[in-house]
Scaffold this active site. Structure first.
Site, short mmCIF file in Angstrom:
data_model
loop_
_atom_site.label_atom_id
_atom_site.label_comp_id
_atom_site.label_asym_id
_atom_site.label_seq_id
_atom_site.Cartn_x
_atom_site.Cartn_y
_atom_site.Cartn_z
N HIS A 11 10.08 1.19 -17.02
CA HIS A 11 9.25 2.38 -17.21
C HIS A 11 8.23 2.55 -16.09
O HIS A 11 8.10 3.61 -15.51
CB HIS A 11 8.53 2.32 -18.56
N GLY A 75 14.94 4.65 -26.59
CA GLY A 75 14.03 5.66 -27.13
C GLY A 75 14.26 6.97 -26.40
O GLY A 75 15.31 7.20 -25.81
#
Length: 123
Positions: A11, A75
């Site tokens: 991320h 996600g």
């Protein structure tokens, strides 16, 4: 030499130290498989981006790029954002084969390693 590269895709964060575990994983893979091309890339806040990393790998003649999300689970980013990024890269580099692996945290070996860590802390 293999024409395949693995991109450990994380991320990213504003704190540069956040990426330390990713760098350690990358270094460990390189130490255990020196002929395997393994690189890091980040979704946001950190460099290089996935696109920058892919441009470099394609420039080096890599023909297959496996993107391994260094996420605990799938996600929104992995369901929506990353497939769009990969589609854009496929359009830019049609000669290159792109593959998206499952989130690293979903691998059974990683689940068991996390469970073993909890048990070790429990004594």
């Amino acid at each position: 030499m293999s024409k395949t590269a693995f991109v450990l895709f994380a991320h990213g964060a504003r704190d540069p130290e956040w990426a330390s575990p990713m760098r350690r994983v990358c270094a460990a893979v390189r130490a255990q498989a020196p002929d395997l091309r393994v690189e890091l890339a980040f979704l946001e806040f950190m460099a290089p981006t996935l696109r920058d990393r892919v441009e470099s790998l394609v420039g080096d003649g890599l023909e297959r790029i496996v993107v391994l999300p260094m996420f605990i689970a799938q996600g929104g980013h992995l369901r929506r954002d990353v497939p769009l990024l990969l589609e854009e890269l496929r359009q830019l580099h049609p000669q290159t084969r792109f593959e998206l692996a499952s989130a690293v945290g979903e691998a059974e070996a990683v689940v068991q390693a996390m469970a073993a860590h909890v048990l070790a802390l429990a004594g």
